[in-house]
Design a protein around this motif. Structure first.
Motif, PDB file in Angstrom:
ATOM      1  N   MET A 110       0.852  -1.172   0.000  1.00  0.00           N
ATOM      2  CA  MET A 110       0.000   0.000   0.000  1.00  0.00           C
ATOM      3  C   MET A 110       0.899   1.237   0.000  1.00  0.00           C
ATOM      4  N   THR A 111       0.555   2.200  -0.834  1.00  0.00           N
ATOM      5  CA  THR A 111       1.353   3.418  -0.959  1.00  0.00           C
ATOM      6  C   THR A 111       0.977   4.430   0.120  1.00  0.00           C
ATOM      7  N   PRO A 112       1.850   5.404   0.383  1.00  0.00           N
ATOM      8  CA  PRO A 112       1.497   6.458   1.334  1.00  0.00           C
ATOM      9  C   PRO A 112       0.225   7.216   0.925  1.00  0.00           C
ATOM     10  N   GLU A 158      -2.367   5.982  -0.676  1.00  0.00           N
ATOM     11  CA  GLU A 158      -3.510   5.116  -0.358  1.00  0.00           C
ATOM     12  C   GLU A 158      -3.801   5.124   1.141  1.00  0.00           C
ATOM     13  N   ARG A 194      -2.863  12.060  -7.801  1.00  0.00           N
ATOM     14  CA  ARG A 194      -2.559  11.033  -6.783  1.00  0.00           C
ATOM     15  C   ARG A 194      -3.816  10.577  -6.067  1.00  0.00           C
ATOM     16  N   ALA A 227      -5.129   6.787  -6.281  1.00  0.00           N
ATOM     17  CA  ALA A 227      -5.297   6.017  -5.040  1.00  0.00           C
ATOM     18  C   ALA A 227      -6.732   5.515  -4.909  1.00  0.00           C
ATOM     19  N   HIS A 277      -7.161   2.484  -7.224  1.00  0.00           N
ATOM     20  CA  HIS A 277      -6.495   1.277  -6.728  1.00  0.00           C
ATOM     21  C   HIS A 277      -7.201   0.706  -5.504  1.00  0.00           C
ATOM     22  N   LYS A 297      -1.620  -1.616   8.201  1.00  0.00           N
ATOM     23  CA  LYS A 297      -0.580  -1.001   7.372  1.00  0.00           C
ATOM     24  C   LYS A 297      -0.186   0.410   7.793  1.00  0.00           C
ATOM     25  N   PHE A 340       3.631   3.970   8.066  1.00  0.00           N
ATOM     26  CA  PHE A 340       3.737   5.298   7.470  1.00  0.00           C
ATOM     27  C   PHE A 340       3.690   6.427   8.505  1.00  0.00           C
TER      28      PHE A 340
END
Length: 74
Positions: free
Chosen positions: A1-3, A5, A33, A37, A40, A69, A73
């Motif tokens: 998972m991206t920051p 998201e 972005r 997000a 996704h 998750k 972060f």
């Protein structure tokens, strides 16, 4: 998972229903972005479109993913 998201899930947590523009402001992301997000996260079942149209809501699966998750972060 991206920051990005994680930021979107955080903006929608715990049970907020927001437009893409509201998510963008709450998550402090660019339009691109934010929309990336959202796409996704929706494809993985972590958020769903809500009524009225154009709003997003986190799912129970999304809350679980955020819980497991998000600590990476912070």
């Amino acid at each position: 998972m991206t920051p990005a998201e994680v930021a979107v899930l955080t903006a929608l947590s715990p049970d907020r229903t927001l437009t893409a523009a509201q998510v963008q402001l709450a998550a402090t992301l660019t339009t691109w972005r934010t929309r990336n997000a959202l796409a996704h996260l929706e494809s993985r079942g972590l958020i769903v479109p809500s009524h009225p149209r154009g709003r997003w809501q986190i799912t129970p699966r999304g809350r679980a993913a955020l819980t497991s998750k998000a600590s990476r972060f912070r």
